[in-house]
Design a protein around this motif. Structure first.
Motif, PDB file in Angstrom:
ATOM      1  N   ARG B  10      -7.979   5.643  10.356  1.00 29.22           N
ATOM      2  CA  ARG B  10      -9.380   5.227  10.339  1.00 29.22           C
ATOM      3  C   ARG B  10      -9.672   4.375   9.098  1.00 29.22           C
ATOM      4  N   ARG B  13      -8.127   0.941   9.459  1.00 31.84           N
ATOM      5  CA  ARG B  13      -8.907   0.135  10.401  1.00 31.84           C
ATOM      6  C   ARG B  13     -10.198  -0.351   9.744  1.00 31.84           C
ATOM      7  N   GLU B  14     -10.854   0.549   9.033  1.00 35.47           N
ATOM      8  CA  GLU B  14     -12.105   0.179   8.364  1.00 35.47           C
ATOM      9  C   GLU B  14     -11.864  -0.907   7.311  1.00 35.47           C
ATOM     10  N   ARG B  21     -16.367  -8.001   8.471  1.00 32.23           N
ATOM     11  CA  ARG B  21     -17.822  -7.771   8.387  1.00 32.23           C
ATOM     12  C   ARG B  21     -18.437  -8.496   7.208  1.00 32.23           C
ATOM     13  N   ASN B  22     -17.706  -8.539   6.097  1.00 27.61           N
ATOM     14  CA  ASN B  22     -18.233  -9.196   4.907  1.00 27.61           C
ATOM     15  C   ASN B  22     -17.612 -10.577   4.774  1.00 27.61           C
ATOM     16  N   ARG B 201     -22.511  -4.184  -1.856  1.00 30.51           N
ATOM     17  CA  ARG B 201     -22.413  -3.093  -0.893  1.00 30.51           C
ATOM     18  C   ARG B 201     -22.743  -1.743  -1.504  1.00 30.51           C
ATOM     19  N   GLU B 204     -24.452   0.601   0.886  1.00 26.83           N
ATOM     20  CA  GLU B 204     -23.515   1.137   1.856  1.00 26.83           C
ATOM     21  C   GLU B 204     -22.801   2.374   1.286  1.00 26.83           C
TER      22      GLU B 204
END
Lengths: 228, 297
Positions: B10, B13-14, B21-22, B201, B204
């Motif tokens: 995970r 993948r992130e 995304r950025n 971020r 986030e």
């Protein structure tokens, strides 16, 4: 479930936000926390999720004394408490699905379980059809529903909501209240800080009023009690 | 606590997804990495070749030790043996006066033939051509050889040698200092750029913590992301430098025969590997340092 005894919180700049606060909230209750701006509502919430440490006093949640928690244990406390904020605090670059799934990835849930649980919780807040949407495509009310969905997906015993209707129009606010009430009916304790007198006066619940960092009023079925 | 495999997957993948995304911030970071690596890499090639040039010049330094005219074969033999066995001597060649004349005549070109009639009464000396293991030891070796009674004199260009070594030593020190300075500057610039991308971020990270993520859970994808920024950012400059250097090498090889560059293989792979490693490490370092700041929620 939630107990505060003689809790004081003084900020480094000398401001005394809480000044000997005593509260006891039982399992399954729905409590409004009201009071003028700067009364200490936000500090009260931040103490419960250990974003802040009390300067003095005892805070117990589910029998755990938060003062005894090490920094490493904080994440595990937060997994048992769902939190909803006025500004939603969603991951803006992620989809609705990913936002909610994150709370499950954190507890290392099995991938198949994540899928089931996310869809279940989206069903509860009525946004199953928007799972693949980006959160930036949602309305304010929808964003708040997603935030609620994320907060309850781990089935926490407590849901804390800081002004959950603050940014919403009255109609949307009421639908959010409906969702919260439904969650409460499933047994989740809800603590909601609010300025919305109409909601407090209409949907009667226990009301705790805070002023100058102290509880000044605590009555079941009470009213808002301030000029809106 | 050991991380579960699916969690690791995970995080990986992130890490990848976050790059996408950025988009613009990732692009900015990678560009910073690429530009700095290009400069550092080009400079590294320059330094390696400068050192190579210096070595070539220094290795041309040789001692010519001339025997006395009356030194007989056994005396010459014993000197040759002694010089050969000297620790600081790399190579000795014996050149008798006949060969000496050949070399001399050759150096005079077509005019050299007139000296052929000197062969009977050759005025040249038999000689030893000596190279020291370390060119900087040349003077010391020459002194020792000169002390032999069968040796008439030694020559090793003493007047310019001192200056040559002063210059080459300065160039080496300066080159080393510049490389270190450049690496520090680029580490600082790259990690700073990555810091900026993570700075944006902050929210986030805060949300992750509020939802109950542990610090390592927050950090890991950033670790992958930092490493990827380093890796991807390194590809273009490494490819560019590799192709550019190989081209330059063959160009120099054809056009400037008296000085060749250092062969691309394996030097180019060594420098590329080093650049890649530094780049990935700096990427990780930059991302982890900046995430750390926001973890206190």
């Amino acid at each position: 479930m939630i107990t505060m005894k003689r809790v004081r919180k003084t900020y480094p700049n000398g401001v005394q936000a809480l000044n000997g606060m005593n509260i006891h909230i039982d399992k399954g209750e729905f409590v409004y926390v009201v009071g003028p701006s700067g009364a200490g509502k936000t500090t009260f919430i931040k103490l419960m999720i250990r974003e802040l440490k009390p300067s003095e006093g005892l805070i117990q949640i589910n029998g755990n004394n938060l003062g005894d928690l090490s920094d490493k244990q904080i994440p595990y406390l937060r997994r048992k408490i769902g939190v909803v904020f006025q500004d939603f605090k969603l991951f803006t670059k992620l989809s609705v699905y990913e936002n909610i799934a994150f709370a499950l990835e954190v507890i290392e849930e099995e991938p198949e379980q994540i899928k089931t649980k996310v869809m279940d919780v989206l069903d509860i807040v009525g946004l199953k059809s928007k799972a693949r949407f980006n959160t930036s495509e949602l309305s304010g009310g929808e964003k708040q529903r997603i935030a609620i969905a994320r907060a309850i997906v781990n089935q926490p015993a407590i849901l804390i909501a800081d002004e959950p209707t603050g940014n919403l129009d009255p109609e949307t606010a009421w639908s959010i209240m409906g969702t919260l009430e439904e969650i409460n009916n499933r047994g989740t304790t809800i603590v909601m800080a609010t300025h919305n007198s109409h909601i407090v006066n209409t949907l009667k619940k226990r009301v705790i009023a805070i002023e100058n960092g102290k509880v000044v009023r605590d009555e079941v079925g009470g009213s808002y009690g301030y000029q809106a | 606590m050991a991380i579960k495999r699916k969690t690791l997957t995970r995080h990986g993948r992130e890490g990848f997804k976050n790059i996408r995304r950025n988009g613009w911030m990732s692009f900015a970071s990678m560009s910073a990495v690429a530009i700095m690596l290009f400069v550092v890499g080009a400079f590294a090639f320059l330094i390696v070749n400068t050192n190579h040039l210096i070595d070539t010049i220094e290795n041309d330094v040789e001692i010519r030790a001339f025997f006395e005219h009356d030194a007989d074969a056994s005396e010459q033999e014993s000197v040759l043996e002694e010089v050969e066995s000297h620790d600081s001597v790399e190579n000795v060649v014996y050149r008798d006066r006949d060969e000496g004349l050949d070399v001399f005549m050759e150096s005079m070109g077509s005019d050299g033939e007139v000296f052929e009639n000197l062969r009977e009464e050759n005025p040249l000396n038999d000689a030893l051509i000596i190279q020291a293991t370390d060119p900087q030891m040349t003077a010391a070796v020459a002194e020792e050889v000169n002390a032999q009674s069968a040796i008439e004199s030694v020559e090793y260009g003493e007047s310019i040698l001192g200056q040559l070594f002063t210059v080459t030593n300065y160039v080496r020190i300066l080159g080393g200092a510049l490389v270190i300075g450049l690496i520090f500057t680029s580490v600082f610039l790259i990690s700073n750029t990555i810091k900026l991308t993570i700075l944006s971020r902050k929210d986030e990270i805060q949300i992750m913590k509020l939802v109950g993520a542990t610090n390592s859970f927050v950090r890991f994808p950033f670790f992958i992301e930092g490493a990827l920024i380093g890796l991807i950012g390194a590809i273009i400059p490494i490819a560019g430098l590799t192709v550019g250097y190989s081209y330059l090498y063959s160009f120099m090889y054809d056009q400037v025969p008296f000085f060749t560059f250092v062969e691309p293989n394996p030097m180019i792979w060594q420098i590329s590997g080093l650049l890649l490693l530094v780049s990935i490490l700096v990427g990780i370092f930059g991302s982890q340092m900046s995430v750390r700041k926001f973890l206190k929620v």
